[in-house]
Design a protein around this motif. Sequence first.
Motif, PDB file in Angstrom:
ATOM      1  N   SER A 133       0.774  -1.282   0.017  1.00  0.00           N
ATOM      2  CA  SER A 133      -0.109  -0.007   0.028  1.00  0.00           C
ATOM      3  C   SER A 133       0.985   1.177  -0.107  1.00  0.00           C
ATOM      4  O   SER A 133       1.509   1.605   0.766  1.00  0.00           O
ATOM      5  CB  SER A 133      -0.953  -0.110   1.188  1.00  0.00           C
ATOM      6  OG  SER A 133      -1.678   1.447   1.422  1.00  0.00           O
ATOM      7  N   ASP A 136      -0.244   3.689   2.902  1.00  0.00           N
ATOM      8  CA  ASP A 136      -0.048   3.469   4.381  1.00  0.00           C
ATOM      9  C   ASP A 136       1.579   4.023   4.118  1.00  0.00           C
ATOM     10  O   ASP A 136       1.963   4.498   5.251  1.00  0.00           O
ATOM     11  CB  ASP A 136       0.065   1.842   4.555  1.00  0.00           C
ATOM     12  CG  ASP A 136      -1.422   1.519   4.815  1.00  0.00           C
ATOM     13  OD1 ASP A 136      -2.214   2.193   5.006  1.00  0.00           O
ATOM     14  OD2 ASP A 136      -1.460   0.183   4.602  1.00  0.00           O
ATOM     15  N   ASP A 160      -2.640   3.515  -3.633  1.00  0.00           N
ATOM     16  CA  ASP A 160      -2.903   2.045  -3.826  1.00  0.00           C
ATOM     17  C   ASP A 160      -3.147   1.644  -4.986  1.00  0.00           C
ATOM     18  O   ASP A 160      -4.270   2.073  -5.617  1.00  0.00           O
ATOM     19  CB  ASP A 160      -3.850   1.682  -2.792  1.00  0.00           C
ATOM     20  CG  ASP A 160      -3.688   1.770  -1.294  1.00  0.00           C
ATOM     21  OD1 ASP A 160      -2.386   1.974  -0.980  1.00  0.00           O
ATOM     22  OD2 ASP A 160      -4.424   1.544  -0.507  1.00  0.00           O
ATOM     23  N   VAL A 164      -5.200  -3.278  -5.049  1.00  0.00           N
ATOM     24  CA  VAL A 164      -4.782  -3.124  -3.530  1.00  0.00           C
ATOM     25  C   VAL A 164      -5.337  -2.348  -2.606  1.00  0.00           C
ATOM     26  O   VAL A 164      -5.766  -1.203  -2.756  1.00  0.00           O
ATOM     27  CB  VAL A 164      -3.075  -2.394  -4.067  1.00  0.00           C
ATOM     28  CG1 VAL A 164      -2.472  -2.204  -2.622  1.00  0.00           C
ATOM     29  CG2 VAL A 164      -2.242  -3.290  -4.721  1.00  0.00           C
ATOM     30  N   HIS A 165      -5.443  -3.104  -1.543  1.00  0.00           N
ATOM     31  CA  HIS A 165      -6.188  -2.390  -0.266  1.00  0.00           C
ATOM     32  C   HIS A 165      -7.137  -1.529  -0.509  1.00  0.00           C
ATOM     33  O   HIS A 165      -8.485  -2.159  -0.454  1.00  0.00           O
ATOM     34  CB  HIS A 165      -5.026  -1.951   0.469  1.00  0.00           C
ATOM     35  CG  HIS A 165      -5.181  -1.707   2.026  1.00  0.00           C
ATOM     36  ND1 HIS A 165      -6.173  -2.280   2.584  1.00  0.00           N
ATOM     37  CD2 HIS A 165      -4.490  -0.962   2.866  1.00  0.00           C
ATOM     38  CE1 HIS A 165      -6.083  -1.683   3.757  1.00  0.00           C
ATOM     39  NE2 HIS A 165      -5.151  -1.206   4.105  1.00  0.00           N
ATOM     40  N   ARG A 166      -7.107  -0.259  -0.594  1.00  0.00           N
ATOM     41  CA  ARG A 166      -8.344   0.723  -0.566  1.00  0.00           C
ATOM     42  C   ARG A 166      -8.608   0.887  -2.078  1.00  0.00           C
ATOM     43  O   ARG A 166      -9.687   1.749  -2.271  1.00  0.00           O
ATOM     44  CB  ARG A 166      -7.794   1.984  -0.055  1.00  0.00           C
ATOM     45  CG  ARG A 166      -7.415   1.866   1.462  1.00  0.00           C
ATOM     46  CD  ARG A 166      -6.778   3.056   2.081  1.00  0.00           C
ATOM     47  NE  ARG A 166      -6.437   3.034   3.264  1.00  0.00           N
ATOM     48  CZ  ARG A 166      -5.328   2.494   3.787  1.00  0.00           C
ATOM     49  NH1 ARG A 166      -4.453   2.101   2.919  1.00  0.00           N
ATOM     50  NH2 ARG A 166      -4.889   2.282   4.939  1.00  0.00           N
ATOM     51  N   PRO A 169      -9.851  -3.874  -4.012  1.00  0.00           N
ATOM     52  CA  PRO A 169      -8.832  -4.701  -3.581  1.00  0.00           C
ATOM     53  C   PRO A 169      -9.155  -5.916  -4.163  1.00  0.00           C
ATOM     54  O   PRO A 169     -10.414  -6.544  -4.288  1.00  0.00           O
ATOM     55  CB  PRO A 169      -8.946  -4.684  -2.143  1.00  0.00           C
ATOM     56  CG  PRO A 169     -10.137  -4.276  -1.747  1.00  0.00           C
ATOM     57  CD  PRO A 169     -10.499  -3.185  -2.726  1.00  0.00           C
ATOM     58  N   THR A 171      -9.554  -9.781  -3.720  1.00  0.00           N
ATOM     59  CA  THR A 171     -10.139 -10.271  -2.590  1.00  0.00           C
ATOM     60  C   THR A 171     -10.652 -11.968  -2.936  1.00  0.00           C
ATOM     61  O   THR A 171     -11.176 -12.051  -3.733  1.00  0.00           O
ATOM     62  CB  THR A 171     -11.533  -9.890  -1.746  1.00  0.00           C
ATOM     63  OG1 THR A 171     -11.247  -8.301  -1.595  1.00  0.00           O
ATOM     64  CG2 THR A 171     -11.794 -10.455  -0.420  1.00  0.00           C
ATOM     65  N   GLY A 388       0.131  -9.524   7.087  1.00  0.00           N
ATOM     66  CA  GLY A 388      -0.621  -8.520   7.585  1.00  0.00           C
ATOM     67  C   GLY A 388      -1.480  -8.872   8.525  1.00  0.00           C
ATOM     68  O   GLY A 388      -2.967  -8.217   8.687  1.00  0.00           O
ATOM     69  N   GLU A 396      -5.454  -6.943   8.181  1.00  0.00           N
ATOM     70  CA  GLU A 396      -5.860  -5.471   7.561  1.00  0.00           C
ATOM     71  C   GLU A 396      -5.818  -5.242   6.066  1.00  0.00           C
ATOM     72  O   GLU A 396      -6.770  -4.818   5.571  1.00  0.00           O
ATOM     73  CB  GLU A 396      -4.610  -4.438   8.213  1.00  0.00           C
ATOM     74  CG  GLU A 396      -5.007  -2.961   7.648  1.00  0.00           C
ATOM     75  CD  GLU A 396      -3.865  -2.035   8.068  1.00  0.00           C
ATOM     76  OE1 GLU A 396      -4.076  -0.580   7.696  1.00  0.00           O
ATOM     77  OE2 GLU A 396      -3.108  -2.319   8.543  1.00  0.00           O
ATOM     78  N   TRP A 397      -4.924  -6.167   5.527  1.00  0.00           N
ATOM     79  CA  TRP A 397      -5.104  -6.179   4.078  1.00  0.00           C
ATOM     80  C   TRP A 397      -4.004  -7.591   3.687  1.00  0.00           C
ATOM     81  O   TRP A 397      -2.911  -7.782   4.123  1.00  0.00           O
ATOM     82  CB  TRP A 397      -4.167  -4.989   3.346  1.00  0.00           C
ATOM     83  CG  TRP A 397      -3.769  -5.181   2.115  1.00  0.00           C
ATOM     84  CD1 TRP A 397      -2.471  -4.859   1.609  1.00  0.00           C
ATOM     85  CD2 TRP A 397      -4.357  -5.539   0.771  1.00  0.00           C
ATOM     86  NE1 TRP A 397      -2.205  -5.314   0.325  1.00  0.00           N
ATOM     87  CE2 TRP A 397      -3.488  -5.682  -0.215  1.00  0.00           C
ATOM     88  CE3 TRP A 397      -5.633  -6.005   0.918  1.00  0.00           C
ATOM     89  CZ2 TRP A 397      -3.823  -5.972  -1.481  1.00  0.00           C
ATOM     90  CZ3 TRP A 397      -6.251  -6.221  -0.463  1.00  0.00           C
ATOM     91  CH2 TRP A 397      -5.258  -6.356  -1.639  1.00  0.00           C
ATOM     92  N   ASN A 399      -2.160  -8.800   1.128  1.00  0.00           N
ATOM     93  CA  ASN A 399      -1.380  -8.508  -0.029  1.00  0.00           C
ATOM     94  C   ASN A 399      -1.113  -9.625  -1.153  1.00  0.00           C
ATOM     95  O   ASN A 399      -0.782  -9.273  -2.027  1.00  0.00           O
ATOM     96  CB  ASN A 399      -0.304  -7.549   0.104  1.00  0.00           C
ATOM     97  CG  ASN A 399       0.640  -8.232   0.924  1.00  0.00           C
ATOM     98  OD1 ASN A 399       0.902  -9.458   1.082  1.00  0.00           O
ATOM     99  ND2 ASN A 399       1.635  -7.420   1.773  1.00  0.00           N
TER     100      ASN A 399
END
Length: 533
Positions: A133, A136, A160, A164-166, A169, A171, A388, A396-397, A399
């Motif tokens: 991220s 981050d 991001d 990625v993340h936000r 993402p 999943t 993570g 949290e994430w 990756n």
Amino acid sequence: MPENLVRPRRVRLISLAAAAALLLSGCVNSGGDEASGTEATPGTQGAKAEPVTATSVPAEELPGAAEDYTEYYEQDLEWSSCAETMLCADVTVPMDWAEPGAQEDLEIQIISSETGGDDAEYLLTNPGGPGSSGYDAVADTLSIAFSEELAEGYNIIGFDPRGVHRSAPVTCLDDAEMDEYREQVSEEQLDSDAAYTEARESAAELTAKCESESGALLGHVDTLSAVRDMDVIRAALDQDELNYLGFSYGTKLGMTYAQHYGPRVGRFVLDGMLDVSLDAHELNKGQAVGFEEALANYAQWCVEQETCPAGDSEDEVLERVQDLFAGVAETPTQGADGRTINVSTVVSGFITPMYSRASWPLLSEALTMALVQQDFTAFQYFADLQAGRSPDGSYEWINSFAFNAVMCLDYPMPQDQEQIDAEFDEVSEEAPTFGPYLGHRAVVCGEWPAENVSEPWYPDLGEVDELLMIGTTGDPATPVEWAENMHEQVPQSSLIIREGEGHLAYRTGNSCVDEAVDGYLLDGELSEGRADC
């Protein structure tokens, strides 16, 4: 175990998780199977991918020039407060750059440090991965990752990337499923047609889960698509040129941007070079050998401390570490919280502190606990950091799934069983400590629901005036040879080589590197050729 969750059996050759490579903050996200550190994709039938010679794109033909993209390039950002003192915004991009509007648009989240003031230019940055991220990196480590002078001279932008993340993402599994996935115990490597069949069925179960959770996105998280997003970010920030500081995999983003958007390249610094001309196997082998060499350097340091827990000589330390891995592979143990600690967890936890020489004392403490007390809690802790996972069991994430999604699009991968075996054996022979646990991504990418869209390439940055590349002699994740090779292929590049251990060079305590990077980004000062720091 959920019905649609892959059961990673006989998986040394089909690892799903990111390992030993390309992650700025760590190295291994093991998923119960043997950790894999190669970039891989479906698409070829046994032939090794040969790099193609890329050509620069004339300015009038740059992606984004067509009317189809006007609404993306002319969007106005709506900034809002975030991370206490910073500003955040969403940048809208098409999911499918070939057919804008055919799929739902994506929102790419960016964050600005706002440290440079209203009149400062923007500096886009990416910490690596793929899967890490950038939000981050700026929000949490601004004063660590960037010098005070650089932060005062620019408004530093983290983002991001797609997947990625936000930012939409990738999943695949929820927290409980991920825990269960990481705890699975692998058996023998693939050694028969039946084993390969079972492995492909198992991989198909997981990829079906990813497709169910992430849908069409899985076919649109390749590096070039992310780079096209970067150019929209540039336009949304109202900058004629993009200034960029990329680390590790972020250097591939930078090289790809320079290849396709040469006239829009401003001041570019690429630290921890990824060699874009190498295929997946060569990348995996280079990293495995890199960590092998880093282990030898750690072993030499360890015995000099007179309190080395693994022996009194370099050879003895190497042998004890190999025996440690083999022992856990044969008989997994259990952590204090009841979770299974398998060899993937131990290898992940071992490699993570190898990314920085400053963490070697922590590695020695973890080794002491494991060898003397048979307590692998420290290795589990490091592996959780990389994965993570928080102490409460939440992620949290995750990756590793973004990592796989990108790699399964970026690199062709042989599907010939004999070639897969041969490549795995070659890596294991050249890196006997880590090679057997770094796996091969061919089977899982063969089951990926989206086809490979890219391949290795030789850069031709004819429209770029200059850029700065950096390598480190003891970098295990992006070996220094990769930086040297890229410097040779790009005549207009300057190269700095840091003498030292660990991944990356900027802000690692080397004033020579820091001054050169800041001097170029802030004042345009760039020496030609190669310089050693």
